[in-house]
Write an enzyme that holds these catalytic residues in place. Structure first.
Site, PDB file in Angstrom:
ATOM      1  CG  ASP A  25      -3.641  -3.065  -1.414  1.00  0.00           C
ATOM      2  OD1 ASP A  25      -4.849  -3.362  -2.094  1.00  0.00           O
ATOM      3  OD2 ASP A  25      -3.861  -3.328  -0.147  1.00  0.00           O
ATOM      4  CG  HIS A  58      -9.826  -4.978  -2.116  1.00  0.00           C
ATOM      5  ND1 HIS A  58      -8.618  -4.285  -1.753  1.00  0.00           N
ATOM      6  CD2 HIS A  58      -9.649  -5.168  -3.283  1.00  0.00           C
ATOM      7  CE1 HIS A  58      -7.867  -4.020  -2.836  1.00  0.00           C
ATOM      8  NE2 HIS A  58      -8.658  -4.620  -3.828  1.00  0.00           N
ATOM      9  CB  SER A  67      -0.915   0.087   1.221  1.00  0.00           C
ATOM     10  OG  SER A  67       0.011   0.320   2.546  1.00  0.00           O
ATOM     11  CG  ASP A  74      -2.602  -5.997   5.564  1.00  0.00           C
ATOM     12  OD1 ASP A  74      -1.759  -6.323   6.472  1.00  0.00           O
ATOM     13  OD2 ASP A  74      -2.587  -4.608   5.479  1.00  0.00           O
ATOM     14  CB  ALA A  87     -10.728 -11.602   1.492  1.00  0.00           C
TER      15      ALA A  87
END
Ligand code: G3H
Ligand code: 13P
Ligand code: ZN
Length: 322
Positions: free
Chosen positions: A82, A221, A50, A266, A223
């Site tokens: 990301d 996403h 990210s 994440d 998840a």
């Protein structure tokens, strides 16, 4: 092996009824744990960074860690941005060697989302890089934006969005959400033990979207399943993660068998890492060498990623395919 892009990975995942895990990287132990798990299970893997990760570790350091991983691993690895917020961030990653970027225009109007996504696609494709777009909004934290009311992806929008932008994959909103508190208690029911049970994902929307975009890779996403074992360890050793809740793994497994080719994880790694550190610190209060507590924490990352690959994604043994 050099970095690969996700085109071939997704094609095979789609045909084979499995998904590729996209795991967020922020430091050396996380990169090492993920890559060791991919190696252990012989799975292709996506490492994703990210903007926050690049800021925390330093873009050069982070890229260097991924380059080191390529030298010691044999499995296919893609490097993905990301939640790219703007063209400049995507361009910087494309120029810096990423093989895939996400442009996240999901908070913008439909037309503005199309415009920015198309701009990134044109630059990325000219440089051999693939692009993920997003339609619909997840609840939770997306790159410093705190979304409290998500909106499901409207299947009526997806064909126009994909054809006008030229994106290679599409993140959709079907009830997943970012972070370790995916549902408020009032959105859930409770079982006989009083444990929160989340609402089901909207598989009807996923089905409708996949019918409108045959063969097209869909991304989920938010998840993480917020593995109860790690939440319990954290709480047992002084943490306070009351009512942490994620997506049940059987629902994610079902999604991985469908048009969903990429599943983002994440929070489950954050929890595994923190549980490892808290447990070690509590058991060995005399320890102060970071290697002592980061070693079990890194092992936890490897264990959770290997678990996801085998039990949620179904990508174990697929490294040879790509
Ligand atoms: O979707 C968000 C990811 O978990 C990355 O989070 O922006 O705090 O690095 P971050
Ligand atoms: P989680 O917070 O559920 O792990 O989702 C991560 C994610 O979607 C990164 O883009
Ligand atoms: Zn995300």
């Amino acid at each position: 092996m050099p970095l690969v892009d996700t085109k071939e990975m997704f094609k095979r995942a789609y045909e084979g009824g499995y998904a590729i895990g996209a795991f967020n990287v922020n430091n050396m132990e996380i990169v090492q744990g993920i890559v060791a798990a991919a190696e252990e299970t012989q799975s292709p893997v996506i490492l994703q960074a990210s903007a926050g990760a690049r800021k925390y570790a330093g873009a050069e350091y982070l890229f260097g860690l991924v380059e080191s991983a390529l030298k010691v691993s044999t499995v296919p690895i893609a490097l993905h941005l990301d939640h790219g917020a703007d063209f400049e961030t995507c361009k910087s990653c494309i120029d810096g060697g990423f093989t895939s970027v996400m442009i996240d225009g999901s908070a913008q109007s439909f037309e503005a989302n199309i415009a920015i996504t198309k701009e990134v696609v044109e630059y990325a494709h000219a440089h051999g890089v693939v692009v993920e777009g997003e339609l619909g909004q997840l609840e939770g934290i997306e790159d410093d934006v705190n979304v409290t009311t998500g909106s499901y992806t409207d299947p009526d929008d997806v064909e126009e969005f994909v054809s006008r932008t030229g994106v290679d994959s599409l993140a959709i909103a079907i009830g997943t959400s970012h972070g370790a508190f995916k549902f408020r208690p009032e959105q859930c029911t409770r079982n006989e033990q009083g444990v929160l049970v989340p609402p089901d994902l909207r598989f009807d929307i996923l089905e409708e979207i996949s019918q409108r975009l045959p063969g097209f890779p869909i991304v989920l996403h938010g998840a993480s399943s917020v593995v109860p074992k790690y939440v319990e360890i954290i709480n047992h050793y002084g943490g306070n993660l009351k009512d942490a809740i994620g997506i049940p793994e059987d629902q994610l497994r079902k999604a991985a068998r469908s048009a969903v080719c990429k599943i983002n994880i994440d929070s489950d790694m954050r929890l595994a890492l923190t549980a490892g550190i808290r447990e070690h610190m509590a058991k060995y209060p005399e320890h102060f060498d970071p290697r002592q507590y980061l070693k079990p924490a890194r092992q936890n990352i490897q264990d959770i990623v290997a678990h996801k690959i085998r039990n949620v994604l179904g990508s174990d043994g697929k490294a040879i395919d790509v």
